[in-house]
Design a protein around this motif. Structure first.
Motif, PDB file in Angstrom:
ATOM      1  N   ASP A 130     -11.697 -49.835   1.611  1.00 46.25           N
ATOM      2  CA  ASP A 130     -12.194 -50.553   2.776  1.00 46.25           C
ATOM      3  C   ASP A 130     -11.093 -51.427   3.339  1.00 46.25           C
ATOM      4  N   HIS A 131     -11.044 -51.510   4.667  1.00 52.74           N
ATOM      5  CA  HIS A 131     -10.082 -52.348   5.376  1.00 52.74           C
ATOM      6  C   HIS A 131      -8.635 -51.962   5.055  1.00 52.74           C
ATOM      7  N   PHE A 132      -8.429 -50.683   4.915  1.00 51.61           N
ATOM      8  CA  PHE A 132      -7.082 -50.144   4.757  1.00 51.61           C
ATOM      9  C   PHE A 132      -7.073 -48.778   5.436  1.00 51.61           C
ATOM     10  N   ALA A 133      -5.880 -48.246   5.652  1.00 52.24           N
ATOM     11  CA  ALA A 133      -5.764 -46.960   6.348  1.00 52.24           C
ATOM     12  C   ALA A 133      -6.648 -45.903   5.692  1.00 52.24           C
ATOM     13  N   ALA A 134      -7.346 -45.121   6.517  1.00 56.26           N
ATOM     14  CA  ALA A 134      -8.297 -44.128   6.002  1.00 56.26           C
ATOM     15  C   ALA A 134      -7.608 -42.936   5.366  1.00 56.26           C
ATOM     16  N   GLY A 135      -6.352 -42.726   5.694  1.00 56.58           N
ATOM     17  CA  GLY A 135      -5.640 -41.595   5.127  1.00 56.58           C
ATOM     18  C   GLY A 135      -4.159 -41.882   5.035  1.00 56.58           C
ATOM     19  N   GLY A 136      -3.493 -41.180   4.136  1.00 54.14           N
ATOM     20  CA  GLY A 136      -2.063 -41.378   3.968  1.00 54.14           C
ATOM     21  C   GLY A 136      -1.575 -40.786   2.662  1.00 54.14           C
ATOM     22  N   VAL A 137      -0.471 -41.333   2.164  1.00 50.55           N
ATOM     23  CA  VAL A 137       0.172 -40.827   0.964  1.00 50.55           C
ATOM     24  C   VAL A 137       0.059 -41.857  -0.158  1.00 50.55           C
ATOM     25  N   LEU A 177       6.742 -43.278 -19.176  1.00 49.70           N
ATOM     26  CA  LEU A 177       6.501 -43.765 -17.824  1.00 49.70           C
ATOM     27  C   LEU A 177       7.211 -42.824 -16.859  1.00 49.70           C
ATOM     28  N   PHE A 178       6.454 -42.182 -15.970  1.00 49.14           N
ATOM     29  CA  PHE A 178       7.045 -41.147 -15.126  1.00 49.14           C
ATOM     30  C   PHE A 178       6.337 -41.113 -13.771  1.00 49.14           C
ATOM     31  N   ARG A 179       7.016 -40.461 -12.827  1.00 52.66           N
ATOM     32  CA  ARG A 179       6.444 -40.308 -11.494  1.00 52.66           C
ATOM     33  C   ARG A 179       5.806 -38.938 -11.368  1.00 52.66           C
ATOM     34  N   LEU A 180       4.622 -38.922 -10.785  1.00 48.88           N
ATOM     35  CA  LEU A 180       3.927 -37.684 -10.464  1.00 48.88           C
ATOM     36  C   LEU A 180       4.187 -37.317  -9.010  1.00 48.88           C
ATOM     37  N   PRO A 181       3.904 -36.093  -8.617  1.00 45.22           N
ATOM     38  CA  PRO A 181       4.020 -35.748  -7.194  1.00 45.22           C
ATOM     39  C   PRO A 181       3.116 -36.641  -6.348  1.00 45.22           C
ATOM     40  N   ASP A 182       3.588 -36.976  -5.160  1.00 46.13           N
ATOM     41  CA  ASP A 182       2.766 -37.776  -4.261  1.00 46.13           C
ATOM     42  C   ASP A 182       1.460 -37.052  -3.964  1.00 46.13           C
ATOM     43  N   ALA A 183       0.419 -37.842  -3.789  1.00 51.04           N
ATOM     44  CA  ALA A 183      -0.890 -37.294  -3.452  1.00 51.04           C
ATOM     45  C   ALA A 183      -1.304 -37.802  -2.079  1.00 51.04           C
ATOM     46  N   ARG A 184      -2.057 -36.994  -1.360  1.00 53.47           N
ATOM     47  CA  ARG A 184      -2.597 -37.423  -0.083  1.00 53.47           C
ATOM     48  C   ARG A 184      -4.034 -37.881  -0.287  1.00 53.47           C
ATOM     49  N   TYR A 185      -4.416 -38.904   0.444  1.00 49.73           N
ATOM     50  CA  TYR A 185      -5.808 -39.326   0.429  1.00 49.73           C
ATOM     51  C   TYR A 185      -6.330 -39.313   1.864  1.00 49.73           C
ATOM     52  N   GLN A 186      -7.613 -39.129   2.010  1.00 48.72           N
ATOM     53  CA  GLN A 186      -8.208 -39.029   3.343  1.00 48.72           C
ATOM     54  C   GLN A 186      -9.649 -39.512   3.292  1.00 48.72           C
ATOM     55  N   ASP A 187     -10.199 -39.759   4.502  1.00 53.34           N
ATOM     56  CA  ASP A 187     -11.577 -40.246   4.613  1.00 53.34           C
ATOM     57  C   ASP A 187     -11.819 -41.478   3.750  1.00 53.34           C
ATOM     58  N   SER A 188     -10.797 -42.327   3.661  1.00 51.66           N
ATOM     59  CA  SER A 188     -10.865 -43.585   2.904  1.00 51.66           C
ATOM     60  C   SER A 188     -11.198 -43.379   1.434  1.00 51.66           C
TER      61      SER A 188
END
Length: 557
Positions: free
Chosen positions: A504-511, A522-533
């Protein structure tokens, strides 16, 4: 040499509690193959407040560790600090090590109490907390800097245990038959100390490093767990300290420190734990034989008030001698112990839930404490009621154990998140940390997850999970790039979780940049996309995942 101390209180409920926890573990095993669905809500407009960077402090950190963890505070404390003699660079850990007074080992980080500690801390860009003794006596050495014993076997006779690996004449201060040796000569291994001597110490540090307002030592902690002196340092203080002794000494030593450096910040009372919050050392000693009813100091000196609130009231009446109200806390269900097995399933499950002691007004501690703790709200209530509202509060020793276990890492990550969410001002974790430990990596996930200084945000926001004993979540905004940082901790021992995070009160979609601590990596995973908040993620058992969310607008800035 076991110098990092902790005095354990008896847990009268250990066997019953272990049986109950093991029965609960059986239920967990039955569903371990199916991921637990978890609904987490994050609101970037709710619960906003600054997170103090000083909550990520440690004790006795090396320069390398301080730099790698970007730890802002480094404390030099523990039982040896109570009897540290700055003029000859000698210490005495009391009961922890056969009541020996011995020269500090410059190569041992756990022996650093003086100018070396300040220098190595400042070399990392961190702030030192230096402990000032109030015990009244400090260590002394022989003519050639040889070790001296408070309970010499040659002088006081045979004792059931002695230092077989070092100073063989140093006994454990117990006579045959098991009774403590009394009436020893305090001059055997110690020399008198007073506020004037410690004032000279601070003046010497100011001369070398400048004052608190000019880059020198800012924080001075007044002694270490003084209501345990009669146990730890009974060679020189065999009678538990009265409440009035500690009240008066804090005032006197605070004035001495500030006479040498008016801008220094005084940290006190550094008490050890639950019983030490409510009863003076004298009353604790009395209670060992007579119970806690009608304790003398509670009846006579504090007029019925609990010990620590009474101290705060006395200090307020004296002006403003204390700048940071500090306590210590260790969970008492076996989570932290220097000896014994701490990796059982029962202890692991207790470790998962006992972090509630820090904040939850509805959690009754099931150990000998047998009470609601809610430590951070309690500390805030005490300073606001009995001292000056808004006084910074600190937990300058804590440890949830499991240093080499992922269960310890999930608990440590939970603790750091709680500190930020609950508004603690300063904290320093007790115990040695090195990069091989999962708990070390838990710190790094918050402070330097990419090795280039990237960190969890500095403005806390609301993050809610339905059952923080299984999966907990903490969120914050990061000013420099407007990212939303979210830590999600799957505490479950053998069950993954499928998280659905609503925003809530943040961008509804992005990376969502994703970093994970699992299996001590401790490691990095591939970036994930999120959408529809909504952000969806699978979380392995015993893992800590950091999501760095950048909305569409932030990506183009």
């Amino acid at each position: 040499m076991p110098r990092l101390k902790r005095i354990k209180r008896p847990n009268l409920h250990t066997l019953l509690l272990g049986a109950l926890l093991m029965s609960g573990a059986a239920c967990t095993d039955a569903t371990s193959g199916t991921p637990l669905p978890v609904a987490i809500s994050v609101d970037a407009a709710a619960g906003r407040h600054p997170i103090s960077p000083l909550i990520y402090g440690i004790n006795f950190g090396t320069t390398a560790a301080l730099q790698d963890l970007r730890a802002p505070v480094n404390r030099s404390g523990g039982n040896s600090a109570s009897a540290y003699n700055w003029r000859i660079d000698a210490r005495n850990a009391g009961k922890d090590w056969y009541f020996e007074s011995l020269a500090v080992d410059p190569s041992d980080i756990n022996d650093q109490f003086g100018e070396r500690f300040v220098a190595l801390t400042q070399a990392a860009g961190a702030t030192p907390i230096v402990t000032i003794p109030m015990l009244g006596r400090v260590a002394k050495l022989g003519p050639a800097r040889e070790t001296l014993a408070s309970f010499s076997i040659a002088k006081y006779g045979p004792q059931p245990n002695h230092d077989v690996n070092g100073h063989a004449d140093a006994g454990n201060g117990v006579a045959p038959g098991g009774k403590p040796i009394t009436g020893n000569d305090a001059n055997d291994a110690s020399t008198p100390d007073d506020p004037q001597n410690e004032q000279a110490r601070v003046a010497d540090l100011v001369k070398q490093f400048g004052g608190a307002s000019g880059g020198g030592v800012r924080y001075y902690a007044l002694d270490n767990e003084p209501s345990l002196w009669q146990l730890i340092h009974r060679d020189v203080h065999p009678i538990g300290a009265h409440a009035s002794e500690i009240a008066d000494k804090v005032i006197a030593y605070s004035r001495a420190v500030k006479a040498a450096d008016p801008h220094a910040q005084i940290v006190a009372p550094e008490e050890w734990g639950w019983q030490g919050y409510f009863y003076s050392g004298f009353d604790q000693q009395y209670a060992a034989d007579h119970g806690l009813d009608h304790t003398p100091d509670r009846t006579g000196e504090t007029q019925g008030m609990p010990y620590v609130p009474w101290l705060l009231a006395q200090w307020k009446a004296a002006g403003h001698p204390v700048d940071v109200f500090s306590l210590h806390f260790y969970p008492q269900g076996g989570e932290y112990a220097e000896t014994g097995v701490t990796n059982s399933q029962a202890v692991a499950l207790m470790r998962n839930r006992s972090t509630r002691d820090l904040w939850d007004p509805n959690y009754k501690d099931p150990t000998w404490i047998d009470s609601v703790v809610a430590l951070i709200p309690l500390m805030r209530h005490w300073v606001d009621t009995y001292y000056y509202p808004g006084t910074p509060i600190g937990i300058t020793e804590y440890n949830w154990g499991g240093d080499t276990l992922m269960n310890g890492a999930t608990a440590q990550a939970d603790v750091l998140g709680i500190f930020g969410r609950e508004g603690l001002d300063i904290a320093t974790r007790w115990g040695t940390l090195d990069p091989s430990m999962p708990v070390y990596k838990a710190f790094k996930l918050y402070r330097n997850y990419d090795g280039n200084g990237a960190a969890f945000g500095a403005t806390s926001i609301a993050a809610n999970a339905p059952d923080p004993d299984t999966v907990s979540a903490f969120a914050a905004l990061r000013e420099r790039d407007h990212a939303l940082t979210l830590v999600v901790i799957n505490k479950q021992l053998d069950r993954p979780a499928d998280a659905a995070v609503t925003l809530d009160h943040f961008a509804a979609g992005g990376v969502a940049e994703t970093w994970r601590l699992a299996n001590n990596q401790l490691f990095r995973l591939p970036d994930a996309r999120y959408q529809d908040s909504t952000l969806r993620a699978s979380l392995p058992a015993q893992s800590v995942t950091l999501f760095v969310l950048r909305g569409a607008q932030a990506q183009h800035e």
